[in-house]
Design a protein around this motif. Structure first.
Motif, PDB file in Angstrom:
ATOM      1  N   SER A 176       7.455 -17.297  16.215  1.00  0.00           N
ATOM      2  CA  SER A 176       6.675 -16.206  16.787  1.00  0.00           C
ATOM      3  C   SER A 176       6.163 -15.315  15.665  1.00  0.00           C
ATOM      4  CB  SER A 176       7.550 -15.373  17.725  1.00  0.00           C
ATOM      5  OG  SER A 176       8.583 -14.725  16.992  1.00  0.00           O
ATOM      6  N   ASN A 177       5.268 -14.381  16.009  1.00  0.00           N
ATOM      7  CA  ASN A 177       4.778 -13.440  15.002  1.00  0.00           C
ATOM      8  C   ASN A 177       5.928 -12.662  14.377  1.00  0.00           C
ATOM      9  OD1 ASN A 177       2.243 -14.287  15.645  1.00  0.00           O
ATOM     10  ND2 ASN A 177       1.505 -12.326  16.406  1.00  0.00           N
ATOM     11  N   ARG A 178       6.874 -12.261  15.205  1.00  0.00           N
ATOM     12  CA  ARG A 178       8.016 -11.500  14.698  1.00  0.00           C
ATOM     13  C   ARG A 178       8.848 -12.344  13.734  1.00  0.00           C
ATOM     14  NH1 ARG A 178      11.674  -8.152  18.817  1.00  0.00           N
ATOM     15  NH2 ARG A 178       9.692  -7.034  18.864  1.00  0.00           N
ATOM     16  N   ALA A 179       9.062 -13.605  14.099  1.00  0.00           N
ATOM     17  CA  ALA A 179       9.855 -14.488  13.238  1.00  0.00           C
ATOM     18  C   ALA A 179       9.138 -14.756  11.914  1.00  0.00           C
ATOM     19  CB  ALA A 179      10.144 -15.807  13.954  1.00  0.00           C
ATOM     20  N   ILE A 180       7.826 -14.912  11.981  1.00  0.00           N
ATOM     21  CA  ILE A 180       7.049 -15.111  10.757  1.00  0.00           C
ATOM     22  C   ILE A 180       7.164 -13.878   9.870  1.00  0.00           C
ATOM     23  CG2 ILE A 180       4.721 -15.387   9.812  1.00  0.00           C
ATOM     24  CD1 ILE A 180       4.042 -17.031  12.303  1.00  0.00           C
ATOM     25  N   ALA A 181       7.035 -12.700  10.485  1.00  0.00           N
ATOM     26  CA  ALA A 181       7.138 -11.453   9.728  1.00  0.00           C
ATOM     27  C   ALA A 181       8.494 -11.325   9.049  1.00  0.00           C
ATOM     28  CB  ALA A 181       6.906 -10.263  10.659  1.00  0.00           C
ATOM     29  N   THR A 182       9.543 -11.683   9.776  1.00  0.00           N
ATOM     30  CA  THR A 182      10.893 -11.602   9.209  1.00  0.00           C
ATOM     31  C   THR A 182      11.071 -12.581   8.062  1.00  0.00           C
ATOM     32  OG1 THR A 182      11.827 -10.908  11.335  1.00  0.00           O
ATOM     33  CG2 THR A 182      13.358 -11.853   9.720  1.00  0.00           C
ATOM     34  N   THR A 183      10.610 -13.819   8.248  1.00  0.00           N
ATOM     35  CA  THR A 183      10.761 -14.852   7.226  1.00  0.00           C
ATOM     36  C   THR A 183      10.004 -14.511   5.950  1.00  0.00           C
ATOM     37  OG1 THR A 183      11.029 -16.558   8.925  1.00  0.00           O
ATOM     38  CG2 THR A 183      10.441 -17.306   6.711  1.00  0.00           C
ATOM     39  N   LEU A 184       8.803 -13.977   6.113  1.00  0.00           N
ATOM     40  CA  LEU A 184       7.953 -13.689   4.955  1.00  0.00           C
ATOM     41  C   LEU A 184       8.069 -12.239   4.481  1.00  0.00           C
ATOM     42  CD1 LEU A 184       4.694 -15.619   5.968  1.00  0.00           C
ATOM     43  CD2 LEU A 184       6.601 -16.413   4.556  1.00  0.00           C
ATOM     44  N   HIS A 185       8.944 -11.471   5.138  1.00  0.00           N
ATOM     45  CA  HIS A 185       9.156 -10.064   4.766  1.00  0.00           C
ATOM     46  C   HIS A 185       7.858  -9.266   4.854  1.00  0.00           C
ATOM     47  CE1 HIS A 185      13.128 -11.316   3.419  1.00  0.00           C
ATOM     48  NE2 HIS A 185      12.558 -12.239   2.650  1.00  0.00           N
ATOM     49  N   ALA A 187       5.128  -7.005   7.733  1.00  0.00           N
ATOM     50  CA  ALA A 187       5.027  -6.289   9.002  1.00  0.00           C
ATOM     51  C   ALA A 187       4.325  -7.204  10.008  1.00  0.00           C
ATOM     52  CB  ALA A 187       4.231  -5.004   8.820  1.00  0.00           C
ATOM     53  N   GLU A 188       4.650  -7.059  11.297  1.00  0.00           N
ATOM     54  CA  GLU A 188       4.002  -7.883  12.307  1.00  0.00           C
ATOM     55  C   GLU A 188       2.491  -7.679  12.302  1.00  0.00           C
ATOM     56  OE1 GLU A 188       5.550  -8.746  16.282  1.00  0.00           O
ATOM     57  OE2 GLU A 188       7.280  -7.490  15.755  1.00  0.00           O
ATOM     58  N   ALA A 189       2.046  -6.463  12.044  1.00  0.00           N
ATOM     59  CA  ALA A 189       0.610  -6.182  11.991  1.00  0.00           C
ATOM     60  C   ALA A 189      -0.060  -6.995  10.886  1.00  0.00           C
ATOM     61  CB  ALA A 189       0.375  -4.690  11.762  1.00  0.00           C
ATOM     62  N   THR A 190       0.656  -7.178   9.783  1.00  0.00           N
ATOM     63  CA  THR A 190       0.103  -7.968   8.675  1.00  0.00           C
ATOM     64  C   THR A 190      -0.004  -9.434   9.068  1.00  0.00           C
ATOM     65  OG1 THR A 190       1.082  -6.442   7.073  1.00  0.00           O
ATOM     66  CG2 THR A 190       0.425  -8.598   6.255  1.00  0.00           C
ATOM     67  N   VAL A 191       1.004  -9.919   9.784  1.00  0.00           N
ATOM     68  CA  VAL A 191       0.960 -11.304  10.269  1.00  0.00           C
ATOM     69  C   VAL A 191      -0.233 -11.503  11.186  1.00  0.00           C
ATOM     70  CG1 VAL A 191       2.140 -13.048  11.660  1.00  0.00           C
ATOM     71  CG2 VAL A 191       3.440 -11.665  10.037  1.00  0.00           C
ATOM     72  N   LYS A 192      -0.467 -10.549  12.082  1.00  0.00           N
ATOM     73  CA  LYS A 192      -1.606 -10.643  12.998  1.00  0.00           C
ATOM     74  C   LYS A 192      -2.927 -10.674  12.232  1.00  0.00           C
ATOM     75  CE  LYS A 192       0.724  -8.377  16.877  1.00  0.00           C
ATOM     76  NZ  LYS A 192       0.749  -7.172  17.763  1.00  0.00           N
ATOM     77  N   THR A 193      -3.010  -9.888  11.169  1.00  0.00           N
ATOM     78  CA  THR A 193      -4.209  -9.878  10.340  1.00  0.00           C
ATOM     79  C   THR A 193      -4.427 -11.236   9.686  1.00  0.00           C
ATOM     80  OG1 THR A 193      -3.999  -7.510   9.864  1.00  0.00           O
ATOM     81  CG2 THR A 193      -5.330  -8.814   8.341  1.00  0.00           C
ATOM     82  N   HIS A 194      -3.338 -11.826   9.168  1.00  0.00           N
ATOM     83  CA  HIS A 194      -3.439 -13.163   8.578  1.00  0.00           C
ATOM     84  C   HIS A 194      -3.928 -14.175   9.619  1.00  0.00           C
ATOM     85  CE1 HIS A 194      -1.988 -12.427   4.598  1.00  0.00           C
ATOM     86  NE2 HIS A 194      -0.804 -11.994   4.985  1.00  0.00           N
ATOM     87  N   LEU A 195      -3.408 -14.086  10.843  1.00  0.00           N
ATOM     88  CA  LEU A 195      -3.789 -15.028  11.887  1.00  0.00           C
ATOM     89  C   LEU A 195      -5.272 -14.909  12.227  1.00  0.00           C
ATOM     90  CD1 LEU A 195      -0.715 -14.850  14.303  1.00  0.00           C
ATOM     91  CD2 LEU A 195      -1.386 -16.754  12.839  1.00  0.00           C
ATOM     92  N   VAL A 196      -5.763 -13.681  12.313  1.00  0.00           N
ATOM     93  CA  VAL A 196      -7.186 -13.481  12.592  1.00  0.00           C
ATOM     94  C   VAL A 196      -8.042 -14.153  11.522  1.00  0.00           C
ATOM     95  CG1 VAL A 196      -9.019 -11.753  12.705  1.00  0.00           C
ATOM     96  CG2 VAL A 196      -6.870 -11.359  13.906  1.00  0.00           C
ATOM     97  N   ARG A 197      -7.645 -13.987  10.268  1.00  0.00           N
ATOM     98  CA  ARG A 197      -8.397 -14.592   9.164  1.00  0.00           C
ATOM     99  C   ARG A 197      -8.307 -16.118   9.200  1.00  0.00           C
ATOM    100  NH1 ARG A 197      -6.215 -10.431   4.463  1.00  0.00           N
ATOM    101  NH2 ARG A 197      -7.551  -8.663   5.029  1.00  0.00           N
TER     102      ARG A 197
END
Length: 224
Positions: A176-185, A187-197
């Motif tokens: 999930s986005n949360r799990a990705i954020a935790t694994t890569l250290h 923020a969830e908002a940053t993960v969402k930004t990466h996904l959009v790109r």
């Protein structure tokens, strides 16, 4: 099993041409809460018929299915059955199960419509995760299928950053986005930004489509 549990359970059809393997898979899956094995077969043609008859949530498909024909192409048995099921039976998701792990196998499975790819030698948790992800409409790939990320596409196309490739690798493992954020250290908002790109670069609209496109382009590669 209670009536409520039965309704919510993931209904599974097992397809493998080894009776002992089918028995082991059935015992393993039926021992996990939330799973219900509704039927099994070792024949690709019958698998298509059973998928249409039962409309399972997930078909667990042996990649090297031979349909009992010594002259059949063992590489294509499971792939052909997967393609027919995904084309003819809407709403049924296929997870490929195999002893092999080549990039070509993954590409063929994804192109045939599979929603997951799991190695038989992997731990049960990987199988469970892939089945649940596929049943939910997502994509579940074993870690071996995402262990080696290449830094560019096959041929021409958009170049993803190392971080974006890491995000895709974790997407393929069902995070999930949360799990990705935790694994890569992150923020969830940053993960969402990466996904959009990533979606924009690959021309995709959702997580499952992104993983499938990444495999097609060679962004996700199986380890040897």
């Amino acid at each position: 099993m209670t009536e409520a549990a039965a309704v919510s359970a993931v209904r599974i059809l097992i397809v493998d041409d080894h009776v002992v393997v089918r028995a082991g898979l059935r015992a393993l899956l039926e021992g996990e809460p939330g799973f219900d094995v509704i039927d099994e077969t070792g024949d690709g043609e019958k698998a298509v018929l059973l998928a249409d008859r039962h409309r399972p949530d997930v078909v667990l498909m042996d990649l090297r299915l031979t349909n009992g024909d010594a002259a059949a192409d063992a590489d294509m048995g499971g792939i052909a059955a997967t393609r027919r099921i995904t084309a003819a039976v809407p709403g049924v998701n296929v997870v490929v199960l195999t002893s092999y792990g080549t990039r070509g196998d993954v590409v063929r499975a994804m192109e045939a419509g599979a929603r997951g790819y799991v190695l038989k030698a992997g731990p049960p948790e990987e199988l469970f995760r892939a089945v649940r992800a596929a049943a939910a409409g997502g994509m579940g790939l074993a870690p071996e299928a995402t262990a080696h990320l290449v830094g560019g596409t096959m041929g021409t196309g958009p170049v993803l950053s190392e971080r974006e490739l890491e995000v895709i690798g974790l997407l393929a493992r069902g995070h999930s986005n949360r799990a990705i954020a935790t694994t890569l250290h992150l923020a969830e908002a940053t993960v969402k930004t990466h996904l959009v790109r990533i979606y924009r670069k690959l021309g995709t609209e959702n997580r499952a489509g992104t993983v499938s496109e990444a495999v097609r382009r060679g962004l996700l590669e199986i380890g040897g």
